[in-house]
Scaffold this motif. Structure first.
Motif, mmCIF file in Angstrom:
data_model
loop_
_atom_site.group_PDB
_atom_site.id
_atom_site.type_symbol
_atom_site.label_atom_id
_atom_site.label_comp_id
_atom_site.label_asym_id
_atom_site.label_seq_id
_atom_site.Cartn_x
_atom_site.Cartn_y
_atom_site.Cartn_z
ATOM 1 N N GLU A 108 -8.397 3.424 -4.854
ATOM 2 C CA GLU A 108 -8.101 4.116 -6.111
ATOM 3 C C GLU A 108 -7.949 5.620 -5.865
ATOM 4 O OE1 GLU A 108 -9.914 4.450 -10.620
ATOM 5 O OE2 GLU A 108 -11.288 4.545 -8.915
ATOM 6 N N ARG A 112 -4.497 7.931 -6.308
ATOM 7 C CA ARG A 112 -4.501 9.150 -7.122
ATOM 8 C C ARG A 112 -4.010 10.347 -6.300
ATOM 9 N NH1 ARG A 112 -9.186 8.349 -8.992
ATOM 10 N NH2 ARG A 112 -10.372 9.622 -7.506
ATOM 11 N N LEU A 302 -6.189 0.347 -14.470
ATOM 12 C CA LEU A 302 -6.925 0.436 -13.212
ATOM 13 C C LEU A 302 -8.383 0.791 -13.458
ATOM 14 C CD1 LEU A 302 -6.448 0.024 -10.185
ATOM 15 C CD2 LEU A 302 -6.156 2.498 -9.974
ATOM 16 N N ARG A 306 -11.522 -1.127 -12.018
ATOM 17 C CA ARG A 306 -12.634 -0.460 -11.327
ATOM 18 C C ARG A 306 -13.968 -1.008 -11.830
ATOM 19 N NH1 ARG A 306 -13.002 4.322 -13.860
ATOM 20 N NH2 ARG A 306 -11.108 5.048 -12.838
#
Length: 333
Positions: A108, A112, A302, A306
């Motif tokens: 993740e 990003r 997302l 998570r």
């Protein structure tokens, strides 16, 4: 909308479904990869794949591909996600997107940093019925949400050598079907649970065969889940509030929700809402993935994944169930 070329890693049943959806929505499959050349050629002929690669790393490097779809066993997801993101590709990865929360947090963060879309292949994120359900809840029609109940049970053939029961491939109910149940629950809880109670029955290979899981957050919302790999259950979710409840059958690819309004303890009224087509579930995934890229964000999905990854890791930790490749265990923060 810009034309995006997709590359598929893997040629199993879900890859076949995705390739069919790409054919239906885009007219072709740009590329596919599988080290097994015989399986790859058969897949390519059936799905009219333009380019094939026996080395997935080479496909990932292809400058003409913008989106990598990963449909391998769970244990390969993490490495392929990192390779694809580092190559500048957007990624749609089948569930479970990673085998633990630590891996999830790493990919993740990488997505990003690279300003790329990373998404998990939960069809329930994309089925149109859920937008209607969410609107109904947001408008207060169910009152305050108190409880979510959700089941998922498969009846897998008894075969200790099968990948579903293989600990080295992160087998077991939790990562195979538990992600769907947990994602459904988390979608309708207002914040991440931090209290988890669970019990498990292990299969002879050491993976989880069936389990019960109770989640609770600081808003006193609860979720109750039942999972099984050796006993069929209806795929049924119920969202209960102070003014009524919603029942959704076949919730991973649902098209209908049955609503019972409870004006009081003695009064009920009923409504059924419909939207979408089960047969187009993966086409909705494709459309949303490309829309996420266009708009530069994923509508918050997302972040749900998570939370799901952290819940699943906490559950597994509480069982003391480690996979051979685990370096350490993680808890929900």
């Amino acid at each position: 909308m810009k034309k995006y070329n997709w590359g598929i890693i893997g040629t199993g049943w879900i890859a076949h479904e995705m390739a069919g959806a790409l054919q239906a929505s885009k007219g072709e499959v740009y590329a596919a990869a599988n080290p097994n050349e015989d399986e790859l050629k058969k897949f390519a002929a059936e799905k009219r794949v333009k380019h094939i690669f026996t080395n997935p790393d080479e496909m990932i490097k292809d400058p003409n591909i913008q989106i990598i779809y990963i449909a391998t066993p769970h244990t390969f997801h993490y490495d392929y996600i990192k390779k694809a993101l580092n190559a500048g590709k957007h990624v749609l990865c089948e569930k479970a997107i990673t085998v633990n929360a630590d891996q999830f947090d790493e990919v993740e963060k990488l997505a990003r940093e690279k300003n790329l879309i990373l998404s998990e292949g939960f069809t329930l994120y994309h089925m149109p019925i859920y937008q209607k359900v969410r609107n109904l809840i947001d408008n207060g029609k169910l009152g305050k949400i108190k409880l979510v109940q959700v089941n998922f049970g498969s009846l897998k053939d008894y075969d200790p050598s099968n990948k579903f029961f293989n600990k080295a491939l992160a087998g077991g109910a939790l990562l195979d079907i538990g992600g769907y149940a947990t994602a459904f629950a988390r979608m309708f809880l207002s914040k991440q649970p931090e209290s988890i109670l669970t019990t498990v029955k292990f299969f002879e290979t050491g993976v989880d065969e069936q389990s019960g899981i109770i989640l609770k957050n600081t808003h006193d919302e609860m979720a109750v889940m039942a999972l099984s790999m050796r006993a069929k259950q209806p795929k049924r979710g119920v969202i209960s509030g102070t003014k009524g409840y919603i029942e959704i059958s076949n919730y991973p690819r649902a098209t209908e929700a049955q609503i019972t309004y409870t004006a009081s303890a003695h009064e009920e009224s009923h409504e059924t809402i419909t939207a979408g087509k089960t047969s187009e579930a993966l086409e909705y995934e494709i459309q949303d993935m490309e829309r996420y890229i266009e708009q530069g964000h994923d509508d918050g999905e997302l972040s749900i994944s998570r939370d799901v990854a952290h819940i699943l890791t906490s559950v597994r930790t509480s069982w003391g169930m480690k996979y051979p490749f685990d370096e350490k265990q993680f808890f929900v923060n």
